[in-house]
Design a protein around this motif. Structure first.
Motif, PDB file in Angstrom:
ATOM      1  N   PHE A 191       0.816  -1.216   0.000  1.00 15.42           N
ATOM      2  CA  PHE A 191       0.000   0.000   0.000  1.00 15.42           C
ATOM      3  C   PHE A 191       0.847   1.262   0.000  1.00 15.42           C
ATOM      4  CE2 PHE A 191      -2.400   3.232   2.477  1.00 15.42           C
ATOM      5  CZ  PHE A 191      -3.566   3.299   1.719  1.00 15.42           C
ATOM      6  N   SER A 192       0.435   2.216  -0.837  1.00 17.27           N
ATOM      7  CA  SER A 192       0.994   3.568  -0.791  1.00 17.27           C
ATOM      8  C   SER A 192       0.046   4.493  -1.541  1.00 17.27           C
ATOM      9  CB  SER A 192       2.390   3.620  -1.410  1.00 17.27           C
ATOM     10  OG  SER A 192       3.011   4.857  -1.115  1.00 17.27           O
ATOM     11  N   MET A 193       0.071   5.776  -1.192  1.00 13.48           N
ATOM     12  CA  MET A 193      -0.840   6.737  -1.808  1.00 13.48           C
ATOM     13  C   MET A 193      -0.144   8.075  -2.045  1.00 13.48           C
ATOM     14  SD  MET A 193      -4.527   6.099   0.114  1.00 13.48           S
ATOM     15  CE  MET A 193      -5.324   7.352  -0.923  1.00 13.48           C
ATOM     16  N   ASP A 195      -1.424  -7.935   7.520  1.00 16.65           N
ATOM     17  CA  ASP A 195      -0.206  -7.121   7.483  1.00 16.65           C
ATOM     18  C   ASP A 195      -0.304  -6.054   6.401  1.00 16.65           C
ATOM     19  OD1 ASP A 195       1.994  -8.627   9.261  1.00 16.65           O
ATOM     20  OD2 ASP A 195       0.807 -10.150   8.201  1.00 16.65           O
ATOM     21  N   TRP A 196       0.366  -4.929   6.671  1.00 19.14           N
ATOM     22  CA  TRP A 196       0.453  -3.823   5.725  1.00 19.14           C
ATOM     23  C   TRP A 196       1.928  -3.576   5.410  1.00 19.14           C
ATOM     24  CZ3 TRP A 196      -3.843  -0.663   4.157  1.00 19.14           C
ATOM     25  CH2 TRP A 196      -5.059  -1.023   4.732  1.00 19.14           C
ATOM     26  N   ILE A 209      -1.087   7.330   9.879  1.00 20.17           N
ATOM     27  CA  ILE A 209      -2.524   7.106   9.672  1.00 20.17           C
ATOM     28  C   ILE A 209      -2.896   5.656   9.954  1.00 20.17           C
ATOM     29  CG2 ILE A 209      -4.354   7.067   7.922  1.00 20.17           C
ATOM     30  CD1 ILE A 209      -2.931   9.541   6.675  1.00 20.17           C
ATOM     31  N   LEU A 210      -2.092   4.725   9.453  1.00 26.44           N
ATOM     32  CA  LEU A 210      -2.374   3.305   9.663  1.00 26.44           C
ATOM     33  C   LEU A 210      -2.394   2.942  11.140  1.00 26.44           C
ATOM     34  CD1 LEU A 210      -0.379   1.522   6.826  1.00 26.44           C
ATOM     35  CD2 LEU A 210      -2.777   1.101   7.399  1.00 26.44           C
ATOM     36  N   SER A 211      -1.502   3.561  11.923  1.00 25.28           N
ATOM     37  CA  SER A 211      -1.395   3.222  13.342  1.00 25.28           C
ATOM     38  C   SER A 211      -2.661   3.601  14.126  1.00 25.28           C
ATOM     39  CB  SER A 211      -0.171   3.904  13.960  1.00 25.28           C
ATOM     40  OG  SER A 211      -0.292   5.319  13.899  1.00 25.28           O
ATOM     41  N   ILE A 262       2.343  -3.319  10.710  1.00 27.31           N
ATOM     42  CA  ILE A 262       2.819  -2.348   9.724  1.00 27.31           C
ATOM     43  C   ILE A 262       4.305  -2.558   9.484  1.00 27.31           C
ATOM     44  CG2 ILE A 262       2.990   0.091   9.137  1.00 27.31           C
ATOM     45  CD1 ILE A 262       0.806   0.609  11.278  1.00 27.31           C
ATOM     46  N   HIS A 263       4.672  -2.750   8.216  1.00 29.24           N
ATOM     47  CA  HIS A 263       6.065  -2.993   7.842  1.00 29.24           C
ATOM     48  C   HIS A 263       6.495  -1.890   6.877  1.00 29.24           C
ATOM     49  CE1 HIS A 263       5.280  -6.962   9.597  1.00 29.24           C
ATOM     50  NE2 HIS A 263       4.194  -6.993   8.845  1.00 29.24           N
TER      51      HIS A 263
END
Length: 450
Positions: free
Chosen positions: A355-357, A379-380, A399-401, A409-410
């Motif tokens: 994932f990335s934006m 997992d991300w 944001i993910l946290s 999160i990796h």
């Protein structure tokens, strides 16, 4: 010499390759996005592309927040299957720039693009104007289509509609796939303003396909002003899934049972409505052939690579994620069942996100929708895209946290590293979902090719 010419780098020479031309065109204007048609129209008229489209081609113009790529791909495939020489313009690309400009499904060559860029540059200098990268490249695509004498032009709007360079061409058929909140810095932060911009592709008396059940007042006002005939999903045409391989489409004139394509049924129904409402002769055999063969990289794009299940989707806003999730749930059930049948002693299958934006997108909404979907995302894997507007890894992680445990999160410096890590950190029974941006998909695919 004018100020506009003096401040620009020298045009590429006759021996310049495609990369040199693309690099040059990214430098000659003050901003990457510059809405408006006042600069581009004189250059287009000097090239003759406006008159060529008006006289010689049937033009579909497709605007909307999501689904433009799939919709244009289906329209083009149907027209091509019916025997029309069909031009397709889409943006952005995933791997090679040539993906944006196709004739009868084939990407045009580097040399064809270079020759068109050279002609656009000469016309630009003659008009003493600067143009953005998107304006230059879009004009080149339109020139290529005109010179190839294509019967049908299928044009995807880049941003908005009213002020997008594609809108210099008068369409015979307009499509608005849907209207959501996106590109707020250029289009506005509400559906009425955004709808007004997208409805700018309408012309007097032409048909409009509207692919959503809710319509902003601003779009209805544009329909009334242009005396357009509107065909809206849920009112004038309908579709439903029958089973995994069949779906049904119906309007006031026909009911068709059709093969299910590899793309969204919503976008496919919009595309079919546009073709049926056009003056083109496209029979049921061509429609069925197109639906069996149409595909578009990065749009619910399922592949098996590196002994892993992959799903690539360019979803980059809340509405796009809704489309993704609607199709992802049945795919996940298929993958999970397939692996449970084959590997009874293995660990339970999970979903891994690569994932990335871009930083100017609503990352929080996208992440929230994905994490609250109920799917078993374990997992991300995140990294910063190699693009000027990319969100930083720290921004993504922050944001993910808010939604998942930090152990899930990796973080990686490059997306290529994250791609290898998700392979190493997954099992053959897992599903790897790559989403968040066109650039995310492009970089992941490039890493996998290497």
């Amino acid at each position: 010499m004018s100020d506009s010419q003096a401040s620009n780098p020298a045009s590429p020479n006759d021996k310049a390759d495609l990369t040199e031309w693309l690099d040059y065109m990214q430098q000659i204007h003050v901003s990457a996005i510059d809405m408006g048609l006042s600069r581009v129209l004189p250059v287009a008229e000097a090239l003759g592309v406006v008159q060529s489209a008006k006289d010689d081609a049937y033009v579909f113009t497709v605007a909307g927040t999501n689904g433009k790529g799939s919709t244009t791909a289906v329209i083009a495939q149907m027209c091509q299957a019916a025997g029309y020489k069909t031009a397709l313009y889409q943006s952005p690309h995933l791997s090679a720039f040539n993906e944006r400009v196709r004739i009868n499904g084939e990407m045009v060559s580097d040399q064809t693009l270079i020759e068109a860029f050279s002609k656009v540059e000469a016309a630009r200098l003659q008009c003493d104007l600067t143009l953005s990268f998107f304006e230059m490249t879009t004009l080149a695509a339109l020139l290529i289509f005109a010179e190839a004498d294509c019967d049908v032009w299928v044009l995807e709007v880049g941003l908005g509609g009213r002020l997008d360079v594609v809108n210099i061409i008068d369409p015979d058929m307009a499509v608005i796939t849907n209207i959501g909140i996106d590109h707020v810095d250029w289009l506005g932060d509400n559906v009425e303003d955004i709808g007004r911009e997208k409805a700018g592709i309408l012309r007097n008396g032409i048909p409009l396909i509207y692919g959503a059940t809710d319509m902003p007042t601003s779009v209805q006002q544009a329909i009334d002003k242009n005396q357009a005939t509107c065909y809206q999903v849920g009112q004038d045409f309908h579709y439903r899934e029958i089973d995994a391989i069949t779906w049904q489409y119906s309007n006031a004139a026909v009911t068709l049972q059709l093969p299910r394509p590899a793309l969204s049924l919503t976008n496919t129904a919009n595309a079919l409505s546009a073709v049926l409402a056009s003056s083109l002769a496209v029979d049921i055999a061509a429609i069925e052939q197109a639906l069996r063969t149409v595909k578009l990289a990065g749009r619910f794009d399922y592949r098996e690579l590196e002994n892993r299940h992959w799903l690539f989707d360019v979803a980059h806003n809340e509405q796009g994620v809704e489309f993704l999730l609607a199709q992802l749930s049945p795919l996940w059930q298929y993958v999970a069942k397939q692996n449970s049948d084959e590997q009874t002693n293995s660990a339970p299958a999970t979903i891994k996100m690569l994932f990335s934006m871009l930083a100017d997108k609503d990352i929080d909404k996208v992440v929230q929708r994905l994490t609250e979907s109920g799917l078993p995302i374990s997992d991300w894997f995140i990294a910063e895209i190699d693009y000027p507007r990319a969100a930083s890894t720290q921004q993504l992680q922050g944001i993910l946290s808010n939604y998942v445990d930090s152990a899930q999160i990796h973080e990686f410096k490059r997306l290529s590293e994250a791609t290898q890590a998700v392979i190493n950190g997954s099992q053959p029974q897992d599903l790897i979902v790559v989403c968040g941006s066109f650039h995310t998909i492009g970089e992941a695919l490039a890493a996998l090719e290497k």
